[in-house]
Design a protein around this motif. Structure first.
Motif, PDB file in Angstrom:
ATOM      1  N   LYS A 277      48.298 102.881 132.170  1.00 30.79           N
ATOM      2  CA  LYS A 277      47.201 103.845 132.074  1.00 30.79           C
ATOM      3  C   LYS A 277      46.078 103.455 133.028  1.00 30.79           C
ATOM      4  CE  LYS A 277      47.794 105.355 127.292  1.00 30.79           C
ATOM      5  NZ  LYS A 277      47.121 105.466 125.988  1.00 30.79           N
ATOM      6  N   THR A 278      45.404 104.472 133.553  1.00 31.90           N
ATOM      7  CA  THR A 278      44.261 104.237 134.425  1.00 31.90           C
ATOM      8  C   THR A 278      43.017 104.859 133.809  1.00 31.90           C
ATOM      9  OG1 THR A 278      44.685 106.244 135.691  1.00 31.90           O
ATOM     10  CG2 THR A 278      45.655 104.202 136.526  1.00 31.90           C
ATOM     11  N   GLY A 279      41.873 104.319 134.155  1.00 27.20           N
ATOM     12  CA  GLY A 279      40.614 104.842 133.657  1.00 27.20           C
ATOM     13  C   GLY A 279      39.448 104.177 134.366  1.00 27.20           C
ATOM     14  N   GLU A 280      38.263 104.711 134.103  1.00 25.63           N
ATOM     15  CA  GLU A 280      37.051 104.189 134.722  1.00 25.63           C
ATOM     16  C   GLU A 280      36.399 103.161 133.800  1.00 25.63           C
ATOM     17  OE1 GLU A 280      32.670 105.797 136.112  1.00 25.63           O
ATOM     18  OE2 GLU A 280      34.340 107.215 135.954  1.00 25.63           O
ATOM     19  N   VAL A 281      35.875 102.107 134.386  1.00 29.01           N
ATOM     20  CA  VAL A 281      35.190 101.069 133.621  1.00 29.01           C
ATOM     21  C   VAL A 281      33.846 101.613 133.168  1.00 29.01           C
ATOM     22  CG1 VAL A 281      34.207  98.753 133.681  1.00 29.01           C
ATOM     23  CG2 VAL A 281      36.351  99.214 134.848  1.00 29.01           C
ATOM     24  N   ILE A 282      33.648 101.652 131.849  1.00 29.68           N
ATOM     25  CA  ILE A 282      32.399 102.144 131.269  1.00 29.68           C
ATOM     26  C   ILE A 282      31.360 101.027 131.210  1.00 29.68           C
ATOM     27  CG2 ILE A 282      31.346 103.157 129.219  1.00 29.68           C
ATOM     28  CD1 ILE A 282      34.110 104.239 128.497  1.00 29.68           C
ATOM     29  N   ARG A 283      31.822  99.826 130.852  1.00 37.07           N
ATOM     30  CA  ARG A 283      30.912  98.705 130.653  1.00 37.07           C
ATOM     31  C   ARG A 283      31.671  97.407 130.865  1.00 37.07           C
ATOM     32  NH1 ARG A 283      27.702  97.265 125.078  1.00 37.07           N
ATOM     33  NH2 ARG A 283      26.474  95.588 125.948  1.00 37.07           N
ATOM     34  N   THR A 284      30.978  96.382 131.350  1.00 39.56           N
ATOM     35  CA  THR A 284      31.577  95.054 131.485  1.00 39.56           C
ATOM     36  C   THR A 284      30.842  94.079 130.571  1.00 39.56           C
ATOM     37  OG1 THR A 284      30.122  94.430 133.306  1.00 39.56           O
ATOM     38  CG2 THR A 284      32.236  95.449 133.884  1.00 39.56           C
ATOM     39  N   PHE A 285      31.575  93.101 130.097  1.00 44.87           N
ATOM     40  CA  PHE A 285      31.024  92.031 129.263  1.00 44.87           C
ATOM     41  C   PHE A 285      31.312  90.703 129.962  1.00 44.87           C
ATOM     42  CE2 PHE A 285      32.378  95.501 126.511  1.00 44.87           C
ATOM     43  CZ  PHE A 285      31.212  95.779 125.825  1.00 44.87           C
ATOM     44  N   PRO A 286      30.491  90.296 130.956  1.00 39.55           N
ATOM     45  CA  PRO A 286      30.814  89.103 131.746  1.00 39.55           C
ATOM     46  C   PRO A 286      30.798  87.807 130.946  1.00 39.55           C
ATOM     47  CG  PRO A 286      28.673  89.992 132.364  1.00 39.55           C
ATOM     48  CD  PRO A 286      29.290  90.978 131.430  1.00 39.55           C
ATOM     49  N   TRP A 287      30.062  87.745 129.857  1.00 36.38           N
ATOM     50  CA  TRP A 287      30.032  86.520 129.050  1.00 36.38           C
ATOM     51  C   TRP A 287      31.364  86.296 128.345  1.00 36.38           C
ATOM     52  CZ3 TRP A 287      26.144  83.387 129.953  1.00 36.38           C
ATOM     53  CH2 TRP A 287      24.956  83.911 130.438  1.00 36.38           C
ATOM     54  N   GLU A 288      32.070  87.392 128.062  1.00 33.19           N
ATOM     55  CA  GLU A 288      33.352  87.291 127.364  1.00 33.19           C
ATOM     56  C   GLU A 288      34.528  87.577 128.279  1.00 33.19           C
ATOM     57  OE1 GLU A 288      32.806  90.181 124.356  1.00 33.19           O
ATOM     58  OE2 GLU A 288      31.112  89.137 123.450  1.00 33.19           O
ATOM     59  N   ASN A 289      34.265  87.919 129.549  1.00 36.44           N
ATOM     60  CA  ASN A 289      35.283  88.271 130.532  1.00 36.44           C
ATOM     61  C   ASN A 289      36.114  89.463 130.058  1.00 36.44           C
ATOM     62  OD1 ASN A 289      36.480  88.007 133.033  1.00 36.44           O
ATOM     63  ND2 ASN A 289      37.986  86.523 132.334  1.00 36.44           N
ATOM     64  N   ARG A 290      35.421  90.499 129.571  1.00 37.13           N
ATOM     65  CA  ARG A 290      36.076  91.685 129.037  1.00 37.13           C
ATOM     66  C   ARG A 290      35.480  92.942 129.669  1.00 37.13           C
ATOM     67  NH1 ARG A 290      39.158  90.088 124.779  1.00 37.13           N
ATOM     68  NH2 ARG A 290      39.485  92.142 123.904  1.00 37.13           N
ATOM     69  N   VAL A 291      36.263  94.031 129.653  1.00 39.10           N
ATOM     70  CA  VAL A 291      35.807  95.314 130.187  1.00 39.10           C
ATOM     71  C   VAL A 291      36.129  96.417 129.189  1.00 39.10           C
ATOM     72  CG1 VAL A 291      35.982  94.704 132.619  1.00 39.10           C
ATOM     73  CG2 VAL A 291      37.962  95.629 131.466  1.00 39.10           C
ATOM     74  N   LEU A 292      35.326  97.485 129.218  1.00 39.53           N
ATOM     75  CA  LEU A 292      35.537  98.661 128.387  1.00 39.53           C
ATOM     76  C   LEU A 292      35.969  99.792 129.313  1.00 39.53           C
ATOM     77  CD1 LEU A 292      35.123  99.516 125.383  1.00 39.53           C
ATOM     78  CD2 LEU A 292      32.933 100.429 126.094  1.00 39.53           C
ATOM     79  N   VAL A 293      37.197 100.312 129.104  1.00 38.18           N
ATOM     80  CA  VAL A 293      37.775 101.316 129.995  1.00 38.18           C
ATOM     81  C   VAL A 293      37.884 102.636 129.248  1.00 38.18           C
ATOM     82  CG1 VAL A 293      39.736 101.884 131.459  1.00 38.18           C
ATOM     83  CG2 VAL A 293      39.083  99.499 131.157  1.00 38.18           C
ATOM     84  N   GLN A 294      37.490 103.715 129.916  1.00 37.26           N
ATOM     85  CA  GLN A 294      37.485 105.036 129.304  1.00 37.26           C
ATOM     86  C   GLN A 294      38.916 105.507 129.034  1.00 37.26           C
ATOM     87  OE1 GLN A 294      35.599 107.970 131.739  1.00 37.26           O
ATOM     88  NE2 GLN A 294      35.538 109.480 130.117  1.00 37.26           N
ATOM     89  N   GLY A 295      39.188 105.878 127.771  1.00 34.70           N
ATOM     90  CA  GLY A 295      40.476 106.434 127.378  1.00 34.70           C
ATOM     91  C   GLY A 295      41.584 105.418 127.182  1.00 34.70           C
TER      92      GLY A 295
END
Length: 113
Positions: A29-47
């Motif tokens: 699946k592909t999507g746009e990054v909504i938000r990044t969490f650099p302290w946890e090395n995580r990303v929030l991807v739409q859909g």
């Protein structure tokens, strides 16, 4: 002994990038990054990585409902995706003549910034 504060991890993925999931239940699946969490090395991807939450009705008269929302993914489970070439690629940092750092896709050579 006091707990140390976590160090910030340098992420090559930024808000607004198009990424493709390379492992897990949403692989491909592909999507746009909504938000990044650099302290946890995580990303929030739409859909991607959707979770359902059941909300009980309240006494104020609101009815119960089912919410679906995205949850974060580890940054190692996604790769930046080139929409023009339809391929996922690693990101490299390139310093130009003026000394500015720019992000470039390794497979296609296109610049992200």
């Amino acid at each position: 002994m006091a707990a140390s504060t976590p160090t910030r991890i340098k992420m090559k993925i930024r808000k607004g990038d198009t990424v493709q999931v390379i492992t897990g239940k949403d692989k491909g699946k592909t999507g746009e990054v909504i938000r990044t969490f650099p302290w946890e090395n995580r990303v929030l991807v739409q859909g991607v990585n959707l979770r359902t939450k059941h909300v009980k009705p309240t006494q104020e008269g609101e009815s119960g409902r089912i919410l679906t929302e995205e949850t974060s993914l580890h940054a190692s489970n996604v790769m930046v995706y080139s929409t023009s070439k339809q391929v996922a690629s690693r990101v490299e940092l390139v310093v130009d003549k003026d000394g500015n750092k720019k992000r470039r896709l390794k497979k296609t050579g296109e610049f992200l910034d």
